[in-house]
Design an enzyme around this catalytic site. Structure first.
Site, PDB file in Angstrom:
ATOM      1  N   CYS A  76       0.819  -1.218   0.000  1.00 37.58           N
ATOM      2  CA  CYS A  76       0.000   0.000   0.000  1.00 37.58           C
ATOM      3  C   CYS A  76       0.857   1.274   0.000  1.00 37.58           C
ATOM      4  O   CYS A  76       1.467   1.592  -1.007  1.00 37.58           O
ATOM      5  CB  CYS A  76      -0.979  -0.042   1.167  1.00 37.58           C
ATOM      6  N   HIS A 164      -3.938  -5.180   0.405  1.00 39.97           N
ATOM      7  CA  HIS A 164      -3.449  -5.633   1.707  1.00 39.97           C
ATOM      8  C   HIS A 164      -3.487  -7.159   1.820  1.00 39.97           C
ATOM      9  O   HIS A 164      -4.557  -7.729   2.022  1.00 39.97           O
ATOM     10  CB  HIS A 164      -4.292  -5.015   2.828  1.00 39.97           C
ATOM     11  N   GLU A 166      -2.468  -8.889   4.212  1.00 39.81           N
ATOM     12  CA  GLU A 166      -2.568  -9.314   5.619  1.00 39.81           C
ATOM     13  C   GLU A 166      -3.999  -9.448   6.106  1.00 39.81           C
ATOM     14  O   GLU A 166      -4.255 -10.066   7.125  1.00 39.81           O
ATOM     15  CB  GLU A 166      -1.788  -8.336   6.520  1.00 39.81           C
ATOM     16  N   GLY A 219      -3.369 -15.445  37.944  1.00 40.03           N
ATOM     17  CA  GLY A 219      -4.431 -16.358  37.562  1.00 40.03           C
ATOM     18  C   GLY A 219      -4.723 -16.261  36.078  1.00 40.03           C
ATOM     19  O   GLY A 219      -5.419 -17.088  35.512  1.00 40.03           O
ATOM     20  N   ASP A 222      -1.150 -14.808  30.776  1.00 36.87           N
ATOM     21  CA  ASP A 222       0.223 -14.347  30.547  1.00 36.87           C
ATOM     22  C   ASP A 222       1.158 -14.678  31.710  1.00 36.87           C
ATOM     23  O   ASP A 222       2.232 -15.251  31.506  1.00 36.87           O
ATOM     24  CB  ASP A 222       0.244 -12.837  30.285  1.00 36.87           C
TER      25      ASP A 222
END
Ligand code: XMP
Length: 507
Positions: A76, A164, A166, A219, A222
């Site tokens: 783009c 695009h 993606e 908890g 991550d």
């Protein structure tokens, strides 16, 4: 690995993810901060941008060590940039070119378009158009409205596309990225969850040696995955602390602590509920609540960490979206800041060195890494939950009784989502206790009791979100159960606001 130079497109992160889905590691850097160790990047991709190459504030990138020396794919804005500043011409297009289009011409003999055929759907999003290709440009594809939809530069491994690849709506986008990265740039597809784990564990061992590390478990996904990686690397030298702030979900402290112990983690559960709830008692201002919780958390964590003799490192579950330097709407690079997400995140805290094993991963990649270490899918699939917990879902002043009521309501809602198989279709859900009483009637009695709101949203990153269209029958049963079982509540409403303009939490 692959270098993605960001010119501020809303899709830049998607490019990185698509590349990684091909098992190729990619990194995003601002257009004007090209990494010094360029040798370690096997290919470069230029992102799109909200700017126009024709305007005075067009963003310029120094490609002198890249162009002609490394395989380069310009998307783009990138494609227009290469054209405009290298002998071609870019002009405003007569029709704004947004959305679906089909490639009506493709140079199918070129490796770039291998296994992609005329008619392939692509996604356009641009208001400028390339009128004339740059010097040595060779046309590779066109759509009905956009003649120069793809081109390459003769004698270089430089490719450019106006659409695009993606985004999901570019049907062969993945194939195109694969053709460029694997066929043309010959990048190896060897970045997998397994290879990430092996490499990370090795690096953690080398970095940390025999030092002790402290980590705050929440908890959530991550911190749990970060703990498992460190556990693999340094075992008993990892000291995990899981704090009960009294604002967790019903039974969550006991359940999650039990689960962590089952995973072989060296974890200490600290029940500091009273300390938090005393500090919060009667407080109603949202930001003050957050500040109090942040402060008490640090005090509790600090106390506990000091009990670990000679601890040198603080580990955190920071992930890639928290650290990507994004290009802002003004064109200058700016750091993405989500201050309220880093309750325990203090770089100079206790003079500990910081280690962040997940710093290069997107959320879904963290989940895949967890799955690859055989972690419980129920833990990996848990909805996000804010650090200040139920405190920011109790509007108005906070008391122990209100926490108890909300825990009961929330438990019914979440358990029902699970038993109706709706939990995994929802990104985040919870209940909010409103600061209003309303009139009701139970039996022959008039009641004047609390009202709760239920909120369930779909999202990918929490930045934007939409309310979930839960079945009426589900809402009916859940509302009934809440009013019948939770003393003090006589009214249930469902939140049908999207973000923006509303936020996910109510305060
Ligand atoms: P909002 O309400 O801003 O929420 O749309 C977006 C996401 O962030 C979470 N959130 C927080 N997380 N501390 C946290 O750790 C906070 O103070 C906080 N406030 C909001 C929210 O749950 C949602 O996932």
């Amino acid at each position: 690995k692959v270098l993605i130079l960001d010119f501020g497109s809303q899709y830049t992160q998607l490019i990185a993810r698509r590349v990684r889905e091909l098992n190729i590691y990619s990194e995003i850097h601002p257009f004007n901060k090209i990494p010094v160790d360029l040798d370690s990047y096997k290919a470069v991709i230029l992102s799109g941008s909200p700017f126009s190459v024709r305007s005075d504030n067009a963003l310029h990138s120094d490609l002198s060590n890249i162009r002609g020396q490394k395989p380069l794919l310009a998307v783009c804005y990138g494609a227009q940039y290469l054209a405009h500043f290298s002998g071609g011409e870019v002009a405003e297009s007569n029709t704004r070119e947004y959305g679906r289009a089909n490639l009506s011409f493709i140079q199918e003999k070129d490796l770039f378009f291998e296994n992609i055929h005329t008619g392939s759907q692509v996604w356009m999003s641009h208001s400028d158009t390339i009128k004339q290709l740059p010097t040595n440009g060779v046309l590779l594809a066109s759509t009905h409205d956009v003649e120069n939809a793809a081109y390459k530069i003769e004698g270089e491994a430089t490719y450019a596309i106006q659409f695009h690849p993606e985004v999901y709506h570019s049907a062969d986008g993945r194939q195109l990225l694969q053709n460029f990265l694997v066929k043309i740039a010959r990048v190896k597809q060897d970045w997998t969850p397994q290879s990430f784990i092996e490499e990370t564990v090795e690096n953690l061992k080398n970095k940390i040696g025999d030092d002790k590390v402290v980590l705050g478990l929440s908890g959530g996904v991550d911190s749990s995955v970060a703990a498992m990686l460190l556990n693999k690397a340094i075992g008993k030298n990892l000291y995990c602390i899981f704090v009960n702030n009294g604002l967790l979900r019903k039974n969550e402290f006991e359940d999650v602590l039990h689960q962590y112990q089952g995973m072989g983690l060296n974890v200490k559960g600290v029940d500091a509920s009273a300390r938090f709830l005393d500090a919060l008692d009667g407080e109603s201002d949202p930001e003050t609540k957050r500040k109090i919780i942040g402060r008490v958390f640090i005090e509790v964590f600090d106390d506990e960490a000091h009990r670990i003799e000679d601890v040198k490192w603080l580990a955190q579950g920071t992930i890639y979206p928290d650290v990507i330097e994004s290009v802002s709407a003004t064109g200058g690079p700016s750091a993405t800041i989500k201050s309220h997400h880093n309750v325990g995140g203090l770089p100079d805290f206790m003079k500990l060195k910081v280690v962040e094993p997940l710093k290069s991963l997107f959320k879904d990649e963290v989940r895949r890494v967890g799955a690859s270490m055989n972690m419980d899918p129920l833990l990996l699939g848990r909805h996000p939950f804010p650090g200040p917990g139920l405190a920011i879902r109790i509007l108005g002043d906070l008391t122990r009784e209100k926490v108890r009521i909300l825990q009961e309501v929330d438990a019914i809602f979440i358990n029902n989502l699970k038993s109706w198989n709706l939990y995994d279709k929802v990104w985040q859900a919870g209940a909010i206790l409103l600061p209003v009483n309303s009139v009701g009637v139970m039996g022959d009695e008039r009641t004047y009791e609390k009202c709760v709101a239920l909120r369930a949203v779909e999202s990918t990153d929490g930045m934007t979100a939409d309310w979930v269209n839960l079945p009426y029958e589900f809402l009916q049963k859940t509302s009934n159960e809440i009013i019948n079982k939770v003393k003090g509540v006589n009214r249930v409403v469902y939140d049908i606001s999207s973000k923006p303009p509303a936020t996910i939490e109510w305060e």
